[in-house]
Write a protein that holds these residues in place. Sequence first.
Motif, mmCIF file in Angstrom:
data_model
loop_
_atom_site.group_PDB
_atom_site.id
_atom_site.type_symbol
_atom_site.label_atom_id
_atom_site.label_comp_id
_atom_site.label_asym_id
_atom_site.label_seq_id
_atom_site.Cartn_x
_atom_site.Cartn_y
_atom_site.Cartn_z
ATOM 1 N N ILE A 1 -9.493 11.275 5.353
ATOM 2 C CA ILE A 1 -8.075 10.382 5.124
ATOM 3 C C ILE A 1 -8.297 9.869 3.875
ATOM 4 C CG2 ILE A 1 -6.787 8.514 5.728
ATOM 5 C CD1 ILE A 1 -7.212 9.305 8.842
ATOM 6 N N TYR A 2 -9.354 8.950 3.515
ATOM 7 C CA TYR A 2 -9.747 8.277 2.477
ATOM 8 C C TYR A 2 -9.951 9.061 1.112
ATOM 9 C CZ TYR A 2 -12.658 5.475 -0.652
ATOM 10 O OH TYR A 2 -13.401 4.810 -1.767
ATOM 11 N N GLU B 1 0.786 -1.051 0.132
ATOM 12 C CA GLU B 1 0.004 -0.035 -0.139
ATOM 13 C C GLU B 1 0.783 1.292 -0.041
ATOM 14 O OE1 GLU B 1 -2.406 0.612 3.507
ATOM 15 O OE2 GLU B 1 -3.777 1.586 2.451
ATOM 16 N N SER C 1 -12.462 -2.422 -9.911
ATOM 17 C CA SER C 1 -13.002 -1.924 -8.669
ATOM 18 C C SER C 1 -14.566 -2.118 -8.545
ATOM 19 C CB SER C 1 -12.485 -0.258 -8.523
ATOM 20 O OG SER C 1 -12.940 0.146 -7.160
ATOM 21 N N SER D 1 -12.131 9.443 9.163
ATOM 22 C CA SER D 1 -11.706 8.360 8.173
ATOM 23 C C SER D 1 -11.841 8.804 6.661
ATOM 24 C CB SER D 1 -12.328 7.069 8.469
ATOM 25 O OG SER D 1 -12.037 6.598 9.726
ATOM 26 N N PHE E 1 -16.844 -7.416 -4.283
ATOM 27 C CA PHE E 1 -15.599 -8.086 -4.570
ATOM 28 C C PHE E 1 -14.126 -7.531 -4.147
ATOM 29 C CE2 PHE E 1 -19.299 -8.976 -7.241
ATOM 30 C CZ PHE E 1 -19.691 -10.286 -7.070
ATOM 31 N N PRO F 1 -11.306 -5.403 0.353
ATOM 32 C CA PRO F 1 -11.573 -4.115 1.273
ATOM 33 C C PRO F 1 -12.402 -4.869 2.774
ATOM 34 C CG PRO F 1 -13.014 -4.193 -0.578
ATOM 35 C CD PRO F 1 -12.149 -5.211 -0.679
ATOM 36 N N GLU G 1 -20.018 6.497 7.690
ATOM 37 C CA GLU G 1 -18.621 6.514 8.112
ATOM 38 C C GLU G 1 -18.295 7.536 9.002
ATOM 39 O OE1 GLU G 1 -16.633 4.009 7.426
ATOM 40 O OE2 GLU G 1 -17.376 3.167 5.573
ATOM 41 N N LYS H 1 -8.300 10.375 -8.207
ATOM 42 C CA LYS H 1 -9.506 10.564 -8.199
ATOM 43 C C LYS H 1 -9.919 11.784 -7.486
ATOM 44 C CE LYS H 1 -10.950 5.623 -8.547
ATOM 45 N NZ LYS H 1 -11.860 4.576 -7.991
ATOM 46 N N LEU I 1 -13.675 1.287 5.294
ATOM 47 C CA LEU I 1 -13.174 2.164 4.324
ATOM 48 C C LEU I 1 -11.624 2.221 4.096
ATOM 49 C CD1 LEU I 1 -14.347 4.851 3.051
ATOM 50 C CD2 LEU I 1 -13.852 6.025 4.987
ATOM 51 N N LEU I 2 -11.054 2.169 5.054
ATOM 52 C CA LEU I 2 -9.628 2.217 4.998
ATOM 53 C C LEU I 2 -8.847 0.896 5.246
ATOM 54 C CD1 LEU I 2 -8.947 5.431 7.056
ATOM 55 C CD2 LEU I 2 -9.118 5.410 4.624
ATOM 56 N N ASP J 1 -10.759 -5.638 -4.895
ATOM 57 C CA ASP J 1 -10.193 -4.663 -6.080
ATOM 58 C C ASP J 1 -8.916 -5.401 -6.635
ATOM 59 O OD1 ASP J 1 -12.026 -2.736 -5.407
ATOM 60 O OD2 ASP J 1 -10.630 -1.736 -4.266
ATOM 61 N N GLU K 1 -6.279 10.270 0.234
ATOM 62 C CA GLU K 1 -5.633 9.060 -0.443
ATOM 63 C C GLU K 1 -6.089 8.850 -1.851
ATOM 64 O OE1 GLU K 1 -4.588 6.322 3.741
ATOM 65 O OE2 GLU K 1 -5.943 5.480 1.976
ATOM 66 N N ALA L 1 -18.105 -2.523 -3.628
ATOM 67 C CA ALA L 1 -17.286 -3.425 -2.819
ATOM 68 C C ALA L 1 -17.468 -4.704 -2.392
ATOM 69 C CB ALA L 1 -16.814 -2.474 -1.656
ATOM 70 N N ARG M 1 -16.213 5.244 -5.973
ATOM 71 C CA ARG M 1 -16.222 3.851 -6.591
ATOM 72 C C ARG M 1 -16.949 3.821 -7.836
ATOM 73 N NH1 ARG M 1 -13.754 0.169 -3.206
ATOM 74 N NH2 ARG M 1 -14.066 -1.552 -4.324
ATOM 75 N N LYS N 1 -8.042 -3.035 4.822
ATOM 76 C CA LYS N 1 -7.726 -3.803 3.865
ATOM 77 C C LYS N 1 -6.881 -5.011 4.079
ATOM 78 C CE LYS N 1 -6.594 -0.389 1.916
ATOM 79 N NZ LYS N 1 -6.335 0.903 0.976
ATOM 80 N N LEU O 1 -17.861 7.795 -2.466
ATOM 81 C CA LEU O 1 -16.734 7.181 -1.851
ATOM 82 C C LEU O 1 -15.849 6.901 -3.275
ATOM 83 C CD1 LEU O 1 -17.998 4.496 0.810
ATOM 84 C CD2 LEU O 1 -16.964 6.707 0.883
#
Lengths: 352, 141
Positions: free
Chosen positions: B89-90, A140, A175, B86, A181, A217, B82, B99, A220-221, A183, B93, A179, B50, A223, B48
């Motif tokens: 931060i997400y 990561e 992706s 967090s 499955f 996943p 959420e 993105k 959220l963070l 990534d 990232e 979520a 996605r 993994k 998010l």
Amino acid sequence: MNRRRPLRYRDASRVAVLSCVLCLIGRGARADADYELGHGIDVGPINFAGYSDLVANVPSRGTGSLVLNDLSLFVSGHIGQLFNPFTEVELADLGLIHARAAPGDDHGTGDLVLERLYNDSYLSDSITLRLGKMLAPVGEWNVIHAAPLVLTTVRPAVTYRNFSEYATGISVLYSDPSARFPDFQVYWQPSGEFSERPSHLTVHQYRGVAGVHVSFPLGLLDKLGFSFQHSKDVLGVDQSLLGTDYHYSVGQLTLQGEGTYSDISDNGVIHNHDTEWAAYAAASYTVAEQWSVYAWYEGFLDRTAPSTAQDVLLGIAYKYEPALVAKLEYLQNIGGQPVNRTGLYASFSVLF
Amino acid sequence: MTKTLLAVTIAGLLFSGSAGAEELLIIANPSVNVTAPLSFGEIAAIYLLRTIAWPDGSRIIPVNREAGSEARTNFTARVLQEDNASLTIYWNEMHFMGKMPPVVQQSEQAMLAFVQSVPGSVGYISASMAPVNVKVLARVP
């Protein structure tokens, strides 16, 4: 610290001109939005952002230094379904005070580095085709390496040193929007790397790279990831790497780490080992809204080293904002040939 | 007795806080061609990052209210489910990975004006505000 690859100034100028041209395309959608630190500035469909990282180091032996470790600019364009360019250029390792350890030492002179230059095409809502120079998804840390976003000032060696950090070629990313499955990303670099760094800046230079990263996943963070990378370096040495990475939070406690194991063909090149392994395990604890303490341990057995390097690091971080972070940490080498120097490190980094 | 009173008081405060949370409307620019209502999961996937394109391939521009606003707090808790730290931060990232995080608007009027004028945008306003010149994609009770 991170390994860098210099970009010729002529190339950098071309990137800058390209960025300006892209700015003129389209009209200002996001430009009407309010600025938020860490989100960059929008000019039409183009976003300009970056980060900087100022690092002071007081080693137990040798000369201390104050270094502009990174001054990075990344530009992303969101033009349409098929054309979404991205580039990252950075000025790296620019010594401000006592950066040169000895005459002839190249550290601290500053390098202009091309980190990324690619285009994303969204083939569907879950599949992206990427062409160009990209960060190789081994673990990561390598793909989220901006100083304000990573745990510590000192980067564990396992996160950059014994694999190809970049891939110049083609990649497919999957992706799932919901979520459900994992990534995954597969990538292939058929030959040399675009804007390759010279040998004095890197341990290995690669001529062919292929790999895959799968990430499950957990939140959220959080993994759990697995990596495979096969590479051939300039000496003809084949390397097959297996890796894992994790990030998991329980309340105020966050655990994260990465590990790799590589099988190496000698191909006439003398190594101390036919295998190479490394791992770090870190824990951080949020003690107050803006304060956290952290620690990691790393073991690193390089193919050329006689024994395993072992480092322990302890530190404290203050986040004035999530995109503006100050860190103070101490690293102690407790065995083997050091990869990072024992000493005190302090950094101030901002994502803008 | 004191403990019971305290428990009742806390429960009352919690209940009144829940009941007082204003209903939200998820709104989009009229150009957005999607079948409403969207589920909370579909809306969360947009914020998010996605899901980044509408079904016709046009780009989605998610819009958020400023950090600390009641509307953002409610939206984050009820739709994204959420915590704000967090999420910050997400999004940082994700931004570093190319993105675009949601853009921010500092008031409900600014949010409505942005969504009215920017093709592909999606945001949220309180249900007490008239959703003029926007498409309502969902209600958040």
